[in-house]
Design an enzyme around this catalytic site. Structure first.
Site, short mmCIF file in Angstrom:
data_model
loop_
_atom_site.label_atom_id
_atom_site.label_comp_id
_atom_site.label_asym_id
_atom_site.label_seq_id
_atom_site.Cartn_x
_atom_site.Cartn_y
_atom_site.Cartn_z
N GLU A 49 0.80 -1.23 0.00
CA GLU A 49 0.00 0.00 0.00
C GLU A 49 0.83 1.29 0.00
OE1 GLU A 49 -2.80 -0.54 3.20
OE2 GLU A 49 -3.44 -2.47 2.43
N GLU A 76 -6.16 -10.88 -1.19
CA GLU A 76 -6.99 -10.67 0.00
C GLU A 76 -8.47 -10.64 -0.38
OE1 GLU A 76 -5.61 -7.23 2.22
OE2 GLU A 76 -3.51 -7.74 1.89
O1 9MR Z 1 -7.48 -8.13 8.27
C1 9MR Z 1 -6.62 -7.31 9.01
C2 9MR Z 1 -7.34 -6.78 10.24
O2 9MR Z 1 -7.60 -7.84 11.14
C3 9MR Z 1 -6.51 -5.71 10.91
O3 9MR Z 1 -7.26 -5.12 11.95
C4 9MR Z 1 -6.13 -4.65 9.89
C5 9MR Z 1 -5.33 -3.57 10.55
O4 9MR Z 1 -4.54 -2.86 9.70
O5 9MR Z 1 -5.40 -5.26 8.82
C6 9MR Z 1 -6.19 -6.16 8.11
O6 9MR Z 1 -5.49 -6.68 7.01
C7 9MR Z 1 -5.13 -5.74 6.00
C8 9MR Z 1 -3.91 -6.29 5.30
O7 9MR Z 1 -2.92 -6.55 6.23
C9 9MR Z 1 -3.41 -5.33 4.24
N1 9MR Z 1 -4.47 -5.00 3.31
C10 9MR Z 1 -5.71 -4.53 3.89
C11 9MR Z 1 -6.20 -5.54 4.92
C12 9MR Z 1 -7.54 -5.09 5.46
O8 9MR Z 1 -7.39 -3.89 6.16
#
Ligand code: 9MR
Length: 383
Positions: A166, A271
């Protein structure tokens, strides 16, 4: 009631001779031991994101779904900087070791998520104890030591890394994160070079959301072209694919697959999940800083998804899987962001406390209609 192709075949077989019925029973049994990973084994890996707590507790229904359905594994949170290295000098390897061991036991493709990201990275990484931001030299050194130590420790045991996550903002520019503000665009090159030095065989990925959007696509394409000229080892693009019933535009999504593949990138759907709740805001992708206030109107299905909405979800998932299959020569992996609806981040994003239904398994890890519809598209059938 509409039958899936598989249900239809089972019904049809059972309705003919007794021999055929026996065959149908055997076929049905084989099918029940047959997972999505088998259906698509000639196409791409089918992955999921794991919860550190669930694999530690080894919850039986959860573990059996993972073993049967998936042949690619990512940790949802436990491999992020804040989890493995919460303080300077403190490394916590238990969850990562457990993940790698599980992946090896299941013979699954193992993805390291994530090395360099602006979120879930502790403040000490960017600031000195007195609160001042670190110098360029300090931060670059810290980042390289992090990647070097981490990737080297799992050399040969983690197949792919989300090296940078990101880095592009909502507009046509790099995100103004501490990484960028202190190190400039060069931090991206450095991260990939360093990961490659630590494990030259690892497959290195740039991962981001909303990559269907033309300005984000262009920003990354332009970087990839420049980076390739400089010999930066970037091998794949991760399209996160946090999709909804009405977004993204599937043609634009396809254009991104084609454009990145044309630059020599392997495509990873990293994802995948599908938000089925009302979109009462401008589409925000996965920008985790965005939050909206809870209201009942935004949480209309607390006791179950209505059939008509579920049908839309089925059709939309089928549409995406048909696209993935069309581009199976370019796509290495399709990873869902979680196993069961109950643990999905989508229950709390971008509104906290909703009941969402984004995945293929329900809150009891039972297969949903979208599971069967996707499985019916699989190329490989049980014998
Ligand atoms: O799914 C993840 C969630 O449990 C966390 O709270 C969150 C915090 O940043 O991150 C989520 O996973 C992310 C992933 O690591 C990167 N792409 C976006 C995902 C959804 O936010």
């Amino acid at each position: 009631m509409t039958l899936t192709r598989r249900q239809f075949l089972i019904h049809a077989a059972a309705a003919t001779t007794s021999f055929a019925s026996l065959k149908a029973i055997a076929w049905g049994k084989a099918a029940s031991e047959f997972g999505l990973k088998d259906q698509f084994k000639d196409d791409f890996y089918i992955g999921t994101a794991l919860s550190g707590r669930k694999i530690r507790e080894a919850e039986p229904r959860y573990m059996s779904r993972i073993g049967r359905e998936f042949n690619a594994l990512t940790m949802e949170n436990s491999m992020k900087w804040e989890a493995v290295r919460p303080q300077e000098g403190v490394w916590r390897w238990e969850n990562v070791d457990r993940f790698v061991a599980l992946g090896e036991k299941l013979n699954a493709y193992r993805v390291g998520h994530v090395l360099v990201w602006h979120a879930q990275t502790p403040e000490w990484v960017f600031s000195k104890p007195n609160g001042d931001l670190r110098s360029r030299k300090d931060l670059a050194g810290l980042m390289e030591a992090h990647i070097q130590t981490y990737v080297d420790r799992y050399k040969g045991r983690i197949h792919a890394w989300d090296v940078v996550n990101e880095a592009i903002d909502g507009g046509k520019a790099w995100r103004k994160s501490h990484w960028y503000n202190i190190l400039g665009e060069g931090y991206i090159d450095r991260a990939f070079n360093c990961a490659h030095d630590a494990d030259p065989k690892a497959h290195l990925i740039y991962n981001d959301y909303n990559m269907d959007q033309p300005h984000k696509r262009e920003q990354l394409l332009s970087y990839i072209r420049r980076a390739k000229k400089r010999g930066v080892p970037i091998h794949g693009v991760g399209l996160q694919s946090h999709v909804g019933l009405s977004f993204p535009n599937i043609d634009q999504f396809e254009q991104s697959i084609e454009a990145f593949a044309a630059e020599g990138m392997r495509i990873h759907i990293t994802e995948l999940d599908m938000d089925v709740l009302p979109v009462a805001w401008e589409h925000v992708g996965a920008e985790i800083s965005t939050r909206f206030e809870y209201s009942k109107e935004l949480n209309p299905y607390p006791n179950g998804l209505p059939m008509d909405v579920e049908q839309l979800m089925v059709e939309r998932y089928v549409q995406f899987f048909k696209l993935f299959l069309k581009h199976r020569d370019k796509i290495d992996r399709v990873t869902f962001w979680g196993v069961g609806d109950g643990e999905s981040w989508k229950n709390d994003f971008p509104v906290i406390g909703r009941t969402n239904y984004p995945l293929l398994f329900d809150r009891d890890y039972k297969k949903k209609k979208c599971y069967h519809a996707i499985a019916a598209l699989g190329h490989t059938k049980p014998q």
